[in-house]
Design a protein around this motif. Structure first.
Motif, PDB file in Angstrom:
ATOM      1  N   HIS A  16       5.151  -1.013 -62.213  1.00 56.58           N
ATOM      2  CA  HIS A  16       3.658  -1.539 -62.103  1.00 56.58           C
ATOM      3  C   HIS A  16       4.060  -3.108 -62.297  1.00 56.58           C
ATOM      4  CE1 HIS A  16       0.254  -2.627 -62.961  1.00 56.58           C
ATOM      5  NE2 HIS A  16      -0.247  -2.650 -64.065  1.00 56.58           N
ATOM      6  N   LEU A  17       4.803  -3.403 -63.258  1.00 61.87           N
ATOM      7  CA  LEU A  17       4.839  -4.989 -63.788  1.00 61.87           C
ATOM      8  C   LEU A  17       5.698  -5.259 -62.607  1.00 61.87           C
ATOM      9  CD1 LEU A  17       6.234  -4.775 -67.411  1.00 61.87           C
ATOM     10  CD2 LEU A  17       3.687  -5.012 -66.677  1.00 61.87           C
ATOM     11  N   ILE A  18       6.646  -4.650 -62.075  1.00 63.96           N
ATOM     12  CA  ILE A  18       7.183  -5.416 -60.976  1.00 63.96           C
ATOM     13  C   ILE A  18       6.347  -6.109 -60.196  1.00 63.96           C
ATOM     14  CG2 ILE A  18       8.939  -5.205 -59.048  1.00 63.96           C
ATOM     15  CD1 ILE A  18      10.724  -3.640 -61.353  1.00 63.96           C
ATOM     16  N   ALA A  19       5.695  -4.748 -59.147  1.00 60.49           N
ATOM     17  CA  ALA A  19       5.080  -5.129 -58.030  1.00 60.49           C
ATOM     18  C   ALA A  19       3.449  -6.007 -58.804  1.00 60.49           C
ATOM     19  CB  ALA A  19       4.185  -3.292 -57.935  1.00 60.49           C
ATOM     20  N   LYS A  20       2.980  -5.831 -60.167  1.00 57.82           N
ATOM     21  CA  LYS A  20       1.840  -7.040 -59.928  1.00 57.82           C
ATOM     22  C   LYS A  20       2.779  -8.731 -60.006  1.00 57.82           C
ATOM     23  CE  LYS A  20      -1.790  -4.815 -60.442  1.00 57.82           C
ATOM     24  NZ  LYS A  20      -2.821  -4.643 -59.577  1.00 57.82           N
ATOM     25  N   LYS A  21       3.346  -8.639 -60.274  1.00 58.41           N
ATOM     26  CA  LYS A  21       4.715 -10.318 -60.564  1.00 58.41           C
ATOM     27  C   LYS A  21       4.904 -10.381 -58.622  1.00 58.41           C
ATOM     28  CE  LYS A  21       6.007 -13.833 -61.895  1.00 58.41           C
ATOM     29  NZ  LYS A  21       5.592 -15.022 -62.398  1.00 58.41           N
ATOM     30  N   ILE A  22       5.291  -9.228 -58.237  1.00 55.64           N
ATOM     31  CA  ILE A  22       5.497  -9.992 -57.012  1.00 55.64           C
ATOM     32  C   ILE A  22       4.412 -10.762 -55.895  1.00 55.64           C
ATOM     33  CG2 ILE A  22       6.395  -8.522 -54.587  1.00 55.64           C
ATOM     34  CD1 ILE A  22       8.113  -7.376 -56.166  1.00 55.64           C
ATOM     35  N   GLU A  23       3.198  -9.681 -56.322  1.00 57.67           N
ATOM     36  CA  GLU A  23       2.138  -9.440 -55.611  1.00 57.67           C
ATOM     37  C   GLU A  23       1.165 -11.231 -56.008  1.00 57.67           C
ATOM     38  OE1 GLU A  23      -2.707  -7.849 -55.993  1.00 57.67           O
ATOM     39  OE2 GLU A  23      -0.917  -6.967 -56.801  1.00 57.67           O
ATOM     40  N   SER A  24       1.358 -11.443 -56.821  1.00 53.58           N
ATOM     41  CA  SER A  24       0.644 -12.397 -57.645  1.00 53.58           C
ATOM     42  C   SER A  24       1.841 -13.976 -57.351  1.00 53.58           C
ATOM     43  CB  SER A  24       0.981 -12.796 -59.377  1.00 53.58           C
ATOM     44  OG  SER A  24       2.573 -12.996 -60.252  1.00 53.58           O
ATOM     45  N   PHE A  25       3.348 -13.786 -56.905  1.00 55.60           N
ATOM     46  CA  PHE A  25       4.011 -14.392 -56.359  1.00 55.60           C
ATOM     47  C   PHE A  25       4.028 -15.197 -55.460  1.00 55.60           C
ATOM     48  CE2 PHE A  25       8.259 -15.336 -54.783  1.00 55.60           C
ATOM     49  CZ  PHE A  25       9.022 -16.502 -54.973  1.00 55.60           C
ATOM     50  N   LEU A  26       3.550 -14.003 -54.724  1.00 53.03           N
ATOM     51  CA  LEU A  26       3.102 -14.570 -53.152  1.00 53.03           C
ATOM     52  C   LEU A  26       1.661 -14.633 -52.932  1.00 53.03           C
ATOM     53  CD1 LEU A  26       5.062 -10.884 -51.239  1.00 53.03           C
ATOM     54  CD2 LEU A  26       6.492 -13.010 -51.807  1.00 53.03           C
ATOM     55  N   SER A  27       0.985 -15.031 -53.628  1.00 50.34           N
ATOM     56  CA  SER A  27      -0.191 -14.950 -53.605  1.00 50.34           C
ATOM     57  C   SER A  27      -0.544 -16.612 -53.621  1.00 50.34           C
ATOM     58  CB  SER A  27      -1.075 -13.954 -54.562  1.00 50.34           C
ATOM     59  OG  SER A  27      -1.504 -12.662 -54.308  1.00 50.34           O
ATOM     60  N   LYS A  28       1.009 -17.370 -54.502  1.00 51.99           N
ATOM     61  CA  LYS A  28       0.366 -18.486 -54.887  1.00 51.99           C
ATOM     62  C   LYS A  28       0.177 -18.899 -52.997  1.00 51.99           C
ATOM     63  CE  LYS A  28       3.023 -18.150 -58.907  1.00 51.99           C
ATOM     64  NZ  LYS A  28       4.660 -18.743 -59.637  1.00 51.99           N
TER      65      LYS A  28
END
Length: 354
Positions: free
Chosen positions: A342-354
């Motif tokens: 869950h933490l990995i998915a959330k971080k990837i999502e925020s990283f790609l949303s920049k």
């Protein structure tokens, strides 16, 4: 936002399955495609394997195996690059320390595609291990480094990652997520009597006659006290047969992941040279004797859940006698809370949303 996940071995698929579930739950805008290099041919990785474990089937299969390290990595690099150029992913996700891991990371970096590395920061400090080279190089060129433990974070700090343009995060261990998820489906014991579960597969043990002889001799003697069960890779079995080594313990054909979880869950003790199995023993409340001279999971040794015995027969037997009847009390939780994916998915999502 497209993710290409590069995998090459069965344990990587098990880890990736937890993250794939979290990615799907996280954001409908995240599209993941799985690229299987075929590095490790595994008879257990049939369509049934993917169906039983709820793992997405690969979108791309390269079938690159049975080659030397250079030829294998080079061919993977070429073929992965072609797929990345065609697919134009937003990020490439790699796991662990195989040749597939390094090839995926190199292909992405040269195309200026961000890289996320799950199980970053692990070190055996044995540069002779191909896995050590792969993990060091992959870490150095990754953008998101998902560490499974605080020790892994500290390793990267010591190597100067504070000065590199990347993010280092301790998210816990996705293997813990997977173990908790799949253990729910285990209802009955695979073996009724008490037993020690053992595996032997690392080249440092199988390709060294004195080390292999020491391990097998120790397992034979332990088998006089309690049943020893060894799921054995065909390659290791062939070496044992060619050397005409006497084996008194029970050999099983290679087993699938769910069967292995069953065997770990009900074992009295684990004796292994596998990195993953060392941790899984801890997940299921079992002590472990490791037949290597070093381990990436140093916290297990520091807190006396694991003893490094090498391939020395006397040391293996001594370790067995120390641990076999010792009550297991879990005093630490070094691998997170079972929410790493869950933490990995959330971080990837925020990283790609920049």
């Amino acid at each position: 936002m497209k993710i290409i996940t590069v995998l090459g071995a069965r344990p990587q698929f098990v880890k990736a399955a937890t993250v794939s579930r979290a990615l799907k739950a996280s954001n409908s805008n995240l599209e993941e495609k799985i690229l299987h290099t075929g590095q490790h041919y595994d008879v257990n990785m049939s369509d049934v394997f993917f169906e039983e474990m709820g793992i997405p089937k690969p979108d791309f299969r390269l079938d690159v195996n049975n080659k030397g390290h250079g030829a294998m990595t080079g061919q993977m690099l070429k073929e992965i690059e072609e797929i990345l150029i065609a697919e134009k992913p937003s990020i490439v996700l790699v796991y662990g320390d195989t040749n597939s891991t390094l090839a995926g990371a190199l292909a992405a970096k040269k195309l200026h595609i961000p890289i996320a590395h799950v199980e970053a920061g692990l070190r055996s400090f044995n540069i002779k291990m191909p896995e050590e080279i792969n993990r060091i190089l992959t870490d150095r060129i990754s953008d998101l480094l998902f560490c499974p433990t605080e020790n892994a974070v500290e390793n990267l700090k010591k190597e100067g990652f504070d000065t590199i343009d990347c993010e280092v995060l301790n998210v816990g261990d996705v293997m813990y997520d997977g173990a908790l998820h799949y253990a729910k489906s285990i209802k009955e014991r695979a073996i009724e009597n008490d037993y020690v579960l053992s595996t032997i597969h690392r080249a440092e043990n199988t390709d060294d006659v004195s080390r292999l002889t020491g391990i097998i001799s120790a397992l034979n003697k332990i088998n006089e006290d309690i049943s020893v069960v060894v799921p054995l890779h065909p390659r290791t079995r062939k070496i044992i047969d060619n050397l005409d080594l006497q084996v008194n313990f029970k050999i099983l054909e290679p087993v699938g992941y769910l069967k292995m979880v069953n065997l770990i869950k009900y074992a009295n003790l684990v004796i292994t040279d596998s990195g993953g199995l060392q941790k899984e023993a801890f997940f299921f409340g079992k002590y472990c004797v490791t037949t290597r001279d070093e381990t990436e999971w140093v916290e297990m040794v520091e807190y006396n859940f694991n003893i490094l015995a090498g391939a020395d027969e006397d040391k293996i037997l001594e370790s067995y006698n120390i641990l076999i009847k010792k009550p297991f009390v879990k005093t630490i939780e070094p691998y997170g809370k079972g929410n790493s994916a869950h933490l990995i998915a959330k971080k990837i999502e925020s990283f790609l949303s920049k």
